[in-house]
Design a protein around this motif. Sequence first.
Motif, short mmCIF file in Angstrom:
data_model
loop_
_atom_site.label_atom_id
_atom_site.label_comp_id
_atom_site.label_asym_id
_atom_site.label_seq_id
_atom_site.Cartn_x
_atom_site.Cartn_y
_atom_site.Cartn_z
N MET A 1 39.15 29.48 43.08
CA MET A 1 39.20 28.76 41.87
C MET A 1 38.83 30.04 40.83
N GLN A 2 37.82 30.76 41.12
CA GLN A 2 37.80 31.91 40.05
C GLN A 2 38.60 32.96 40.05
N ALA A 3 39.29 33.24 41.38
CA ALA A 3 40.42 34.21 41.51
C ALA A 3 41.41 33.56 40.46
N LEU A 4 41.86 32.25 40.53
CA LEU A 4 42.92 31.54 39.82
C LEU A 4 42.86 31.56 38.48
N SER A 5 41.47 31.37 37.98
CA SER A 5 41.03 31.76 36.60
C SER A 5 41.52 33.14 36.15
N HIS A 6 40.72 34.08 37.08
CA HIS A 6 41.08 35.47 36.66
C HIS A 6 42.50 35.70 36.69
N TRP B 1 44.54 43.33 38.63
CA TRP B 1 44.37 42.17 37.85
C TRP B 1 43.68 42.72 36.58
N THR B 2 44.06 42.61 35.39
CA THR B 2 43.39 43.14 34.22
C THR B 2 42.35 42.10 33.92
N LYS B 3 41.35 42.53 33.17
CA LYS B 3 40.24 41.67 32.44
C LYS B 3 39.92 42.35 31.39
N PRO B 4 39.17 41.62 30.56
CA PRO B 4 38.62 42.17 29.23
C PRO B 4 37.41 43.31 29.75
N ALA B 5 37.57 44.37 28.63
CA ALA B 5 36.43 45.46 28.79
C ALA B 5 35.12 45.07 27.98
N ASN B 6 34.20 45.20 28.97
CA ASN B 6 32.76 44.66 28.39
C ASN B 6 32.62 43.47 27.81
N PRO B 7 33.01 42.46 28.56
CA PRO B 7 32.90 40.96 28.10
C PRO B 7 31.49 40.66 27.66
N ILE B 8 31.41 39.84 26.78
CA ILE B 8 30.08 39.35 26.22
C ILE B 8 29.62 37.82 26.24
N GLN B 9 28.61 37.32 26.77
CA GLN B 9 28.40 35.99 26.87
C GLN B 9 27.95 35.46 25.63
N TYR B 10 28.87 34.50 24.98
CA TYR B 10 28.66 33.88 23.80
C TYR B 10 28.26 32.46 23.88
#
Length: 302
Positions: free
Chosen positions: A193-198, A263-272
């Motif tokens: 499921m984490q992979a599906l979200s990614h 698979w792409t992902k945001p650079a330097n994600p922040i926890q909001y």
Amino acid sequence: MPAAMRTCAACRRNLPQSSYTANQYSKPSGVSRCAACVHGHHSDTPAARQSDSGRYNNSERARIPYYALENPFAQGAFRYVAKGTYISGPRQGEACVVKWFKTGAVFSDDYFTLDVKAVDKALEIFNRFNQLNLVNKAIKINVPAVWQFEKITAFDDDWAGQKTLAEPFIENYEKFNSNSGWNDDSTAWGEVMQALSHFSYHVTGGNFVLCDLQGGIYQREVVLSDPVILSRNRDFGVTDLGPEGISSFFSQHGCNGFCRPHWTKPANPIQYFYPEPGTSMIRRTVPTDYRRPAFVGYLVAS
């Protein structure tokens, strides 16, 4: 600043700069190809004929006992969930669930539309993910339909005409991740499921994240319900936490064996947002209580 977007000359997806190698991005727009196309990962793009990842009502009517309506087996911040039985169609005799809104939730009319809209977007992503054949079961999603209570007797006046969302019942319900970044990847299915979200972020060019994944594992398939779509423009209602939600999700995500390295992902994600199992919302109203039913509710497709 938002990521620079460019359309891949091969697959025609509008993707952020991180989807391209430095060499390809240095080429003019209309010529450069994304990393997935350069390295031959064409299975990430849709096939000419997509699989059907939906699980439908296949019925027009259902019966909901009064005690199920008066004592819903589940509830969220603004709606209730009760169990009933289909009384027509191929699913006749099978269990269903109906979801209705607490009175005072003034945004409830929008939510019928937004729930269906989120499922439509989720279906696109599920179809593409299933084509990868990363697991030996298809991942499906319950497709809700807007039904309404019909008047059978004089006792039904309180409920007649009230809208609900109806969908097939899911056994062995469990939650895999949330829209704030929480996830349970202690099992193989949690990792899937984490992979599906990614993957949802990757395949939509960084515009959406499919999350709040929950449902049941069956012998031949996994069935999910009530997904949340996080979007750049907050197009999916109060559970869509927008760009901050996307960033928060990836701040808690660690790639696993089901994720692909390109698979792409945001650079330097922040926890909001604080990661919690429950579904987080950007509140717009404070819901109150629900109306008490009179006898037995009968639903009919709107």
